[in-house]
Design a protein around this motif. Structure first.
Motif: not given
Length: 310
Positions: A139-149, A300-303
């Motif tokens: 589910p998109p609402e369970s995904i977080v995109i993360a990254g550095d620099s 993710t919990m909020r979504q």
């Protein structure tokens, strides 16, 4: 400032910073140096590492870190390295503790690098990976995109491109010292030039051209600072106050808030670029990753709660 972080800054100032002051970028040398990291974290107990680097693994080519217990949260991680060096393996020191603290199954993408494959290759790979996760039932609402620099900038560019294409957006994005302005126009490029223990400000514009090639360096999908931020999910940003990239974070935060986006901006005193990768040795890195993991769990919990109500 802990003695561990002071030591890390001392080492960076003497070993890495001089490399960024050279007149030309040596891609092969940068890749060779980062591939020789003296320490890589072990897979945490209760987790397993799945390396997927075959041609058939695309668009999810990279590394999964998966908990033995099922997780309802997924992190899509985009590593830094100026778009021309580093890999999922070089960033395990950041990805592993972030995954463990958040409890999220985490995929670290091995996107294509410049100059062999310049823009839009990295963005295309990130978009394809996200869409594959969704197509596979995440589910998109369970995904977080993360990254550095550079990976942080890529994460934000991915959000812009997904929104513009009409895709369902993820729950949020967590980025560490994102590179959002490849034109290198931030005032901190000069004001922090002597304070940043890792970089000279003059290193960023040439690196930006290495990635963009003939593309406009102010294209929002290259430099998300120049994009629209309306309609984006919550953002979590951490950056050090001595970084030459400081304004790449503060200006994005300002624009996003002006567009109605929820933004958590944390400016950490006297921390080097992407200090989170220094976990578990630097106390500030551990604290920062705990806060980032809290954001992942929270959005993710909020979504999920919103989806249940609707």
């Amino acid at each position: 400032m802990s003695w561990q972080s002071a030591l890390a800054c001392w080492v960076l100032r003497r070993r890495m910073r001089p490399e960024t002051g050279k007149p030309a970028i040596d891609v092969a040398r940068a890749r060779a140096l980062t591939s020789k990291r003296a320490w890589l974290p072990k897979v945490p107990p209760g987790w397993r590492l799945e390396e997927r680097y075959g041609q058939a693994d695309a668009p999810l080519r990279g590394e999964w870190l998966v908990p033995d217990k099922p997780s309802a949260t997924t992190i899509l991680y985009l590593h830094g390295g100026g778009y021309y060096f580093c890999s999922p393996a070089t960033h395990r020191g950041l990805v592993f503790p972030l995954a463990r603290r958040s409890g999220a199954r985490t995929f670290s993408l091995d996107y294509r690098l410049a100059p062999e494959t310049p823009f839009p290759a990295a963005l295309d790979d990130a978009l394809a990976a996200y869409r594959k996760l969704v197509a596979d039932g995440t589910p998109p609402e369970s995904i977080v995109i993360a990254g550095d620099s550079a990976g942080g900038g890529l994460a934000l560019a991915t959000l812009l491109a997904l929104r513009d294409a009409g895709d369902l957006l993820p729950a949020g994005a967590a980025v560490f010292a994102p590179w959002t302005d490849l034109a290198a126009t931030g005032a901190s490029m000069k004001t922090n030039d002597g304070r940043d223990p890792m970089f000279y400000g003059k290193a960023f514009a040439p690196a930006g051209k290495l990635y963009t090639g003939d593309a406009d360096v102010r294209n929002p999908y290259v430099s998300p600072l120049y994009g629209r931020f309306d309609g984006l999910p919550p953002l979590f940003i951490q950056v050090g106050d001595t970084e030459v990239l400081l304004d790449d974070s503060t200006r994005v935060a300002e624009k996003a808030r002006a567009s109605g986006v929820s933004v958590d901006l944390e400016i950490w005193p006297k921390m080097p670029h992407v200090f989170q990768i220094l976990a578990p040795f630097v106390p500030e890195a551990n604290q920062a990753l705990e806060r980032a993991a809290g954001f992942v769990r929270r959005v993710t919990m909020r979504q999920a709660e919103t989806a249940e109500v609707s």
